[in-house]
Design a protein around this motif. Structure first.
Motif, mmCIF file in Angstrom:
data_model
loop_
_atom_site.group_PDB
_atom_site.id
_atom_site.type_symbol
_atom_site.label_atom_id
_atom_site.label_comp_id
_atom_site.label_asym_id
_atom_site.label_seq_id
_atom_site.Cartn_x
_atom_site.Cartn_y
_atom_site.Cartn_z
ATOM 1 N N SER A 142 0.824 -1.211 0.000
ATOM 2 C CA SER A 142 0.000 0.000 0.000
ATOM 3 C C SER A 142 0.856 1.258 0.000
ATOM 4 O O SER A 142 0.581 2.202 -0.748
ATOM 5 N N ARG A 143 1.899 1.273 0.831
ATOM 6 C CA ARG A 143 2.797 2.433 0.869
ATOM 7 C C ARG A 143 3.464 2.654 -0.480
ATOM 8 O O ARG A 143 3.533 3.771 -0.983
ATOM 9 N N ALA A 144 3.970 1.580 -1.075
ATOM 10 C CA ALA A 144 4.663 1.698 -2.364
ATOM 11 C C ALA A 144 3.728 2.229 -3.445
ATOM 12 O O ALA A 144 4.121 3.056 -4.279
ATOM 13 N N LEU A 145 2.478 1.767 -3.434
ATOM 14 C CA LEU A 145 1.536 2.117 -4.498
ATOM 15 C C LEU A 145 0.969 3.520 -4.358
ATOM 16 O O LEU A 145 0.310 4.011 -5.282
ATOM 17 N N MET A 146 1.222 4.200 -3.266
ATOM 18 C CA MET A 146 0.774 5.583 -3.125
ATOM 19 C C MET A 146 1.631 6.533 -3.972
ATOM 20 O O MET A 146 1.241 7.656 -4.230
ATOM 21 N N HIS A 147 2.775 6.054 -4.424
ATOM 22 C CA HIS A 147 3.673 6.889 -5.235
ATOM 23 C C HIS A 147 3.259 6.821 -6.710
ATOM 24 O O HIS A 147 3.178 5.739 -7.288
ATOM 25 N N ASP A 148 3.007 7.994 -7.298
ATOM 26 C CA ASP A 148 2.589 8.069 -8.702
ATOM 27 C C ASP A 148 3.551 7.317 -9.616
ATOM 28 O O ASP A 148 3.126 6.608 -10.521
ATOM 29 N N GLU A 149 4.842 7.483 -9.371
ATOM 30 C CA GLU A 149 5.855 6.875 -10.247
ATOM 31 C C GLU A 149 5.757 5.351 -10.243
ATOM 32 O O GLU A 149 5.893 4.706 -11.285
ATOM 33 N N VAL A 150 5.508 4.762 -9.090
ATOM 34 C CA VAL A 150 5.381 3.302 -8.996
ATOM 35 C C VAL A 150 4.182 2.839 -9.817
ATOM 36 O O VAL A 150 4.272 1.891 -10.612
ATOM 37 N N ARG A 151 3.059 3.513 -9.657
ATOM 38 C CA ARG A 151 1.862 3.140 -10.426
ATOM 39 C C ARG A 151 2.098 3.315 -11.923
ATOM 40 O O ARG A 151 1.718 2.451 -12.721
ATOM 41 N N GLU A 152 2.747 4.411 -12.304
ATOM 42 C CA GLU A 152 3.042 4.636 -13.727
ATOM 43 C C GLU A 152 3.954 3.545 -14.276
ATOM 44 O O GLU A 152 3.749 3.047 -15.382
ATOM 45 N N ASP A 153 4.972 3.163 -13.504
ATOM 46 C CA ASP A 153 5.897 2.115 -13.952
ATOM 47 C C ASP A 153 5.184 0.768 -14.097
ATOM 48 O O ASP A 153 5.471 0.002 -15.016
ATOM 49 N N LEU A 154 4.252 0.475 -13.189
ATOM 50 C CA LEU A 154 3.497 -0.783 -13.300
ATOM 51 C C LEU A 154 2.599 -0.773 -14.541
ATOM 52 O O LEU A 154 2.470 -1.784 -15.221
ATOM 53 N N HIS A 155 2.020 0.361 -14.848
ATOM 54 C CA HIS A 155 1.201 0.461 -16.066
ATOM 55 C C HIS A 155 2.060 0.327 -17.322
ATOM 56 O O HIS A 155 1.602 -0.210 -18.331
ATOM 57 N N ALA A 156 3.292 0.814 -17.260
ATOM 58 C CA ALA A 156 4.171 0.817 -18.436
ATOM 59 C C ALA A 156 4.965 -0.483 -18.599
ATOM 60 O O ALA A 156 5.541 -0.724 -19.661
ATOM 61 N N ALA A 157 4.998 -1.323 -17.573
ATOM 62 C CA ALA A 157 5.810 -2.548 -17.609
ATOM 63 C C ALA A 157 5.444 -3.400 -18.821
ATOM 64 O O ALA A 157 4.272 -3.627 -19.101
ATOM 65 N N GLU A 158 6.477 -3.867 -19.516
ATOM 66 C CA GLU A 158 6.254 -4.644 -20.729
ATOM 67 C C GLU A 158 6.276 -6.145 -20.490
ATOM 68 O O GLU A 158 5.904 -6.915 -21.370
ATOM 69 N N ASP A 159 6.744 -6.571 -19.318
ATOM 70 C CA ASP A 159 6.762 -7.999 -19.011
ATOM 71 C C ASP A 159 6.745 -8.191 -17.498
ATOM 72 O O ASP A 159 6.827 -7.233 -16.738
#
Length: 158
Positions: free
Chosen positions: A128-145
């Motif tokens: 939950s703490r990690a996912l509050m960061h915009d960058e983490v969420r953006e990176d998960l959306h952008a992950a290719e694999d």
């Protein structure tokens, strides 16, 4: 004292076969079953029906849609013998009844043994703490694999 997970825990909790980058089903219960089947297929669930019952009972208590496009269905159940996490993302989003009214596009399932209350809380709070960061969420959306998803999570909990 807050117990947290670290980078080495990520490999154990969410190996790449626990990650799907395919679009999940549209409904909440169907998405929960989809995530559960990732863990079943990986050999992490001893009793699928019992795990599903525990997950759905938890959903009845209160929503696991935490906002910011995140859903974290979770349960403690003896249907698993060790803590496990599964992940799927959704382009369209799945309604997890979050407080902000936004559909969940990043979905994590946490299953821990009934006796693992401390593990359950540490995984849930670290994630939950990690996912509050915009960058983490953006990176998960952008992950290719799946490796990119896991690398993002490792970096986020470090």
């Amino acid at each position: 004292m807050t117990v947290t997970i670290d980078q080495s825990d990520v490999d154990e909790l969410i190996p790449t076969d626990h990650v799907s980058l395919s679009e999940p089903p549209a409904g909440k219960e169907a998405t929960i079953e989809y995530l559960l089947d990732l863990l079943v297929d990986a050999g992490r669930v001893d009793d699928r029906d019992a795990a599903l019952t525990a997950l759905l009972a938890r959903e009845e208590e209160t929503t696991t849609g935490v906002g910011k496009g995140i859903g974290i269905p979770h349960a403690k159940t003896d249907a698993v013998s060790r803590p496990s996490v599964a992940f799927v993302r959704s382009e369209d989003g799945v309604d997890f009844g979050s407080m902000d009214g936004e559909p969940a596009t990043l979905l994590f399932m946490i299953l821990v043994p009934e006796s693992g209350a401390e593990d359950h809380l540490s995984i849930l709070s670290s994630l939950s703490r990690a996912l509050m960061h915009d960058e983490v969420r953006e990176d998960l959306h952008a992950a290719e694999d799946a490796e990119a998803v896991r690398d993002t999570l490792k970096e986020a909990v470090a």
